[in-house]
Motif scaffolding. Structure first.
Motif, PDB file in Angstrom:
ATOM      1  N   ARG A  94       7.701  46.879  59.245  1.00 59.38           N
ATOM      2  CA  ARG A  94       7.596  46.620  57.802  1.00 59.38           C
ATOM      3  C   ARG A  94       7.407  47.895  57.006  1.00 59.38           C
ATOM      4  O   ARG A  94       7.910  48.034  55.911  1.00 59.38           O
ATOM      5  CB  ARG A  94       6.429  45.673  57.513  1.00 59.38           C
ATOM      6  N   GLN A  95       6.634  48.817  57.525  1.00 61.68           N
ATOM      7  CA  GLN A  95       6.274  50.020  56.785  1.00 61.68           C
ATOM      8  C   GLN A  95       7.145  51.221  57.155  1.00 61.68           C
ATOM      9  O   GLN A  95       6.939  52.298  56.632  1.00 61.68           O
ATOM     10  CB  GLN A  95       4.808  50.375  57.061  1.00 61.68           C
TER      11      GLN A  95
ATOM     12  N   TYR B 127      -3.332  50.627  54.165  1.00 64.41           N
ATOM     13  CA  TYR B 127      -1.899  50.681  54.440  1.00 64.41           C
ATOM     14  C   TYR B 127      -1.102  49.641  53.664  1.00 64.41           C
ATOM     15  O   TYR B 127       0.058  49.435  53.937  1.00 64.41           O
ATOM     16  CB  TYR B 127      -1.588  50.511  55.937  1.00 64.41           C
TER      17      TYR B 127
END
Length: 148
Positions: free
Chosen positions: A38-39, A15
């Protein structure tokens, strides 16, 4: 994704999550929240439920003395892309900084190759002792089984 109480848990790094210094006492739930933010990942209630169960496993009393009648781990299974490895990543990162136990994360296939390699030079009981000395917490990723 489903959660089964038992004696296993598994994961592996991916990831694009960067390694970073974490504060002591970091939880799996907090790690998961950080990754989601964050992602820009989708918020999945099933992942949060499992993250809370993983937080319970970081409790030092879970490993103070083994009890076959106590839940000693988790087995997480589900279809591809449901976040099983992501949860293991979060557990592993939270665990290695929250206490002094030795965590080992490995694909099950690689673990078995290591066991067979050790069996060339040692008896089974010695291999078990060696493995127990190497880690207190063993995290399997890519564990595959069949149902009859």
């Amino acid at each position: 994704m489903k959660l089964v109480s038992g004696n296993w848990i598994g994961l592996w790094p991916r990831y694009g999550v960067q390694r970073r210094a974490l504060s002591v006492g970091r939880t799996v739930t907090a790690e998961l929240e950080d990754v989601i933010q964050r992602q820009a990942l989708k918020n999945d209630p099933a992942q949060k439920q499992i993250a809370k169960k993983l937080d319970d496993l970081l409790n030092p009393s879970m490993f103070s003395r083994w009890n076959p009648f106590q839940q000693n781990g988790l087995y997480i299974h589900g279809t591809v892309g449901t976040g099983k490895s992501l949860l293991l990543d979060c557990f592993f990162r939270a665990g290695i900084v929250s206490d002094s136990r030795r965590f080992r994360r490995v694909h099950f296939h690689d673990f078995m190759l290591d066991v067979h390699k050790k069996l060339r030079n040692h008896r089974l009981v010695d291999v078990a002792s060696i493995l127990a000395e190497e880690s207190n917490v063993l995290c399997f990723d890519e564990f595959q089984g069949t149902l009859n």
